[in-house]
Scaffold this motif. Sequence first.
Motif, PDB file in Angstrom:
ATOM      1  N   GLU A  74     -24.404  24.457   4.503  1.00 49.19           N
ATOM      2  CA  GLU A  74     -25.393  23.403   4.296  1.00 49.19           C
ATOM      3  C   GLU A  74     -25.297  22.282   5.336  1.00 49.19           C
ATOM      4  N   LEU A  75     -24.072  22.047   5.842  1.00 48.39           N
ATOM      5  CA  LEU A  75     -23.809  21.019   6.856  1.00 48.39           C
ATOM      6  C   LEU A  75     -24.135  19.613   6.347  1.00 48.39           C
ATOM      7  N   GLU A  76     -23.715  19.343   5.103  1.00 54.04           N
ATOM      8  CA  GLU A  76     -23.822  18.011   4.522  1.00 54.04           C
ATOM      9  C   GLU A  76     -22.438  17.373   4.536  1.00 54.04           C
ATOM     10  N   VAL A  77     -22.380  16.073   4.794  1.00 52.87           N
ATOM     11  CA  VAL A  77     -21.102  15.377   4.918  1.00 52.87           C
ATOM     12  C   VAL A  77     -20.441  15.226   3.554  1.00 52.87           C
ATOM     13  N   LEU A  78     -19.209  15.731   3.454  1.00 54.74           N
ATOM     14  CA  LEU A  78     -18.414  15.604   2.235  1.00 54.74           C
ATOM     15  C   LEU A  78     -17.397  14.471   2.334  1.00 54.74           C
ATOM     16  N   TYR A  79     -16.937  14.203   3.544  1.00 47.79           N
ATOM     17  CA  TYR A  79     -15.869  13.221   3.751  1.00 47.79           C
ATOM     18  C   TYR A  79     -16.040  12.617   5.131  1.00 47.79           C
ATOM     19  N   GLU A  80     -15.724  11.326   5.234  1.00 41.18           N
ATOM     20  CA  GLU A  80     -15.742  10.684   6.540  1.00 41.18           C
ATOM     21  C   GLU A  80     -14.700   9.577   6.597  1.00 41.18           C
ATOM     22  N   GLU A  81     -14.150   9.398   7.771  1.00 37.86           N
ATOM     23  CA  GLU A  81     -13.279   8.260   8.029  1.00 37.86           C
ATOM     24  C   GLU A  81     -13.521   7.803   9.467  1.00 37.86           C
ATOM     25  N   SER A  82     -13.703   6.509   9.627  1.00 36.84           N
ATOM     26  CA  SER A  82     -13.823   5.917  10.957  1.00 36.84           C
ATOM     27  C   SER A  82     -12.872   4.737  11.026  1.00 36.84           C
ATOM     28  N   ARG A  83     -12.045   4.703  12.067  1.00 33.81           N
ATOM     29  CA  ARG A  83     -11.010   3.678  12.161  1.00 33.81           C
ATOM     30  C   ARG A  83     -10.945   3.135  13.577  1.00 33.81           C
ATOM     31  N   MET A  84     -10.941   1.806  13.701  1.00 33.21           N
ATOM     32  CA  MET A  84     -10.793   1.166  15.003  1.00 33.21           C
ATOM     33  C   MET A  84      -9.357   1.351  15.483  1.00 33.21           C
ATOM     34  N   ILE A  85      -9.226   1.669  16.762  1.00 32.33           N
ATOM     35  CA  ILE A  85      -7.906   1.928  17.341  1.00 32.33           C
ATOM     36  C   ILE A  85      -7.789   1.252  18.699  1.00 32.33           C
ATOM     37  N   SER A  86      -6.560   1.097  19.182  1.00 40.98           N
ATOM     38  CA  SER A  86      -6.301   0.612  20.532  1.00 40.98           C
ATOM     39  C   SER A  86      -5.599   1.709  21.314  1.00 40.98           C
ATOM     40  N   LEU A  87      -6.223   2.148  22.395  1.00 42.35           N
ATOM     41  CA  LEU A  87      -5.667   3.221  23.217  1.00 42.35           C
ATOM     42  C   LEU A  87      -4.820   2.606  24.324  1.00 42.35           C
ATOM     43  N   THR A  88      -3.538   2.550  24.099  1.00 38.10           N
ATOM     44  CA  THR A  88      -2.646   1.899  25.060  1.00 38.10           C
ATOM     45  C   THR A  88      -2.212   2.841  26.178  1.00 38.10           C
ATOM     46  N   ALA A  89      -2.221   4.144  25.916  1.00 39.29           N
ATOM     47  CA  ALA A  89      -1.857   5.091  26.968  1.00 39.29           C
ATOM     48  C   ALA A  89      -3.007   5.183  27.966  1.00 39.29           C
ATOM     49  N   PRO A  90      -2.727   5.127  29.248  1.00 41.31           N
ATOM     50  CA  PRO A  90      -3.796   5.200  30.250  1.00 41.31           C
ATOM     51  C   PRO A  90      -4.398   6.588  30.336  1.00 41.31           C
ATOM     52  N   TYR A  91      -5.625   6.657  30.856  1.00 42.28           N
ATOM     53  CA  TYR A  91      -6.261   7.950  31.084  1.00 42.28           C
ATOM     54  C   TYR A  91      -5.690   8.581  32.344  1.00 42.28           C
ATOM     55  N   VAL A  92      -5.214   9.809  32.214  1.00 45.06           N
ATOM     56  CA  VAL A  92      -4.748  10.594  33.353  1.00 45.06           C
ATOM     57  C   VAL A  92      -5.437  11.947  33.267  1.00 45.06           C
ATOM     58  N   SER A  93      -6.131  12.341  34.324  1.00 41.79           N
ATOM     59  CA  SER A  93      -6.844  13.610  34.319  1.00 41.79           C
ATOM     60  C   SER A  93      -5.900  14.752  33.952  1.00 41.79           C
ATOM     61  N   GLY A  94      -6.311  15.539  32.963  1.00 43.55           N
ATOM     62  CA  GLY A  94      -5.492  16.654  32.509  1.00 43.55           C
ATOM     63  C   GLY A  94      -4.583  16.319  31.347  1.00 43.55           C
ATOM     64  N   PHE A  95      -4.471  15.020  31.019  1.00 42.12           N
ATOM     65  CA  PHE A  95      -3.553  14.600  29.950  1.00 42.12           C
ATOM     66  C   PHE A  95      -4.237  13.683  28.940  1.00 42.12           C
ATOM     67  N   LEU A  96      -5.546  13.886  28.754  1.00 42.27           N
ATOM     68  CA  LEU A  96      -6.311  13.071  27.809  1.00 42.27           C
ATOM     69  C   LEU A  96      -5.729  13.134  26.398  1.00 42.27           C
ATOM     70  N   GLY A 129     -11.060  22.981  25.324  1.00 44.38           N
ATOM     71  CA  GLY A 129      -9.891  23.713  24.871  1.00 44.38           C
ATOM     72  C   GLY A 129      -9.170  24.287  26.076  1.00 44.38           C
ATOM     73  N   VAL A 130      -9.207  25.613  26.198  1.00 46.31           N
ATOM     74  CA  VAL A 130      -8.531  26.254  27.330  1.00 46.31           C
ATOM     75  C   VAL A 130      -9.291  26.064  28.643  1.00 46.31           C
ATOM     76  N   LEU A 131     -10.522  25.597  28.573  1.00 47.62           N
ATOM     77  CA  LEU A 131     -11.272  25.229  29.777  1.00 47.62           C
ATOM     78  C   LEU A 131     -10.740  23.873  30.239  1.00 47.62           C
ATOM     79  N   HIS A 132      -9.647  23.924  31.011  1.00 43.12           N
ATOM     80  CA  HIS A 132      -8.865  22.714  31.271  1.00 43.12           C
ATOM     81  C   HIS A 132      -7.981  22.947  32.489  1.00 43.12           C
ATOM     82  N   HIS A 133      -7.575  21.871  33.131  1.00 44.87           N
ATOM     83  CA  HIS A 133      -6.741  21.956  34.329  1.00 44.87           C
ATOM     84  C   HIS A 133      -5.496  22.808  34.121  1.00 44.87           C
ATOM     85  N   GLN A 134      -4.824  22.594  32.989  1.00 39.63           N
ATOM     86  CA  GLN A 134      -3.621  23.360  32.676  1.00 39.63           C
ATOM     87  C   GLN A 134      -3.848  24.384  31.560  1.00 39.63           C
TER      88      GLN A 134
END
Length: 321
Positions: A74-96, A129-134
């Motif tokens: 049916e693709l109807e929403v049964l559960y949801e959670e949304s939470r504000m976060i702080s991403l302290t780790a920097p973005y590095v290509s291949g290590f998202l 997924g496996v479509l990735h640098h490593q």
Amino acid sequence: MAQKAVGHPSEETLSFWKREQARLKARLVDRDTEAWQRDPAFSGLQRVGGVDVSFVKGDAVSACASLVVLNYPELEVLYEESRMISLTAPYVSGFLAFREVPFLVDAVCRLQEKEPSLMPQVLLVDGNGVLHHQGFGVACHLGVLTGLPCIGVAKKLLQVDGLENNAVHKEKIRLLWAGGDTFPLMGGSGTVLGMALKSHDHSTKPLYISVGHKMSLEAAVHLTRCCCRFRIPEPVRQADIRSRECIRRTLGHSGPPVPGQERNQKGTRSKAHPQGGSAEPAREGRYLEDPSRGPRTDLEATAGLLGAAGQDLAISGSEAP
């Protein structure tokens, strides 16, 4: 999904990420593991999940992580959670994954704690997924850490292993006539890394589907197509909608986003009231605490809920910036 942050991890941290990524990759399963995956009609599949991380415009640190669970087909929403976060780790290509996945695993753990009957049987991930640098992207990382089947759903082609968004690739896209049409993404190594999927009759841009964990590429592509009312599969689309709503609400009501502020509630149509009855009231998310030892950290709570998979996350997160 990804947005770059200022800074760069130390050589020690980056070396650790490489080792940890390789260790987890050794546990990747790229075949069907559940009976429902082998059935063309996916008989037995009742719940599909979607995850997304949305960013505050102009802010590489403040973001919102969202998890939704929909019933299937049916693709109807049964559960949801949304939470504000702080991403302290920097973005590095291949290590998202080291930047975003810990927050998504936390969301899965909170669902397991509060509503185990609503745990998804598969997660669709806004990323590769496996479509990735490593060969081990966000969908793989999340799947191995949670033990859940995962599918990588990317909106843009990640140009790895000789794959290019060139004239040849664009011509293949042009030849995708109807929703469900595909062509393989074969890298220079001769490995099929994923499939380009025309997910809807009226979409002009394909999705790039790849194996995340515990699912074959064929089943991943078929299920993604079955979850599409529009171009983006509904679990990912609903997670994206809700994460953006959370950001707008947070900014509109209280100024800059506050990490830890969240919305967590059952969907408007719950399992107990399948025909439009009233849903359960909103419930605040919380972390597990052990009074005998004081508050537990997010990573410790994760380890307690997911066993060995959670311990992997606690280890990988302990050295991340």
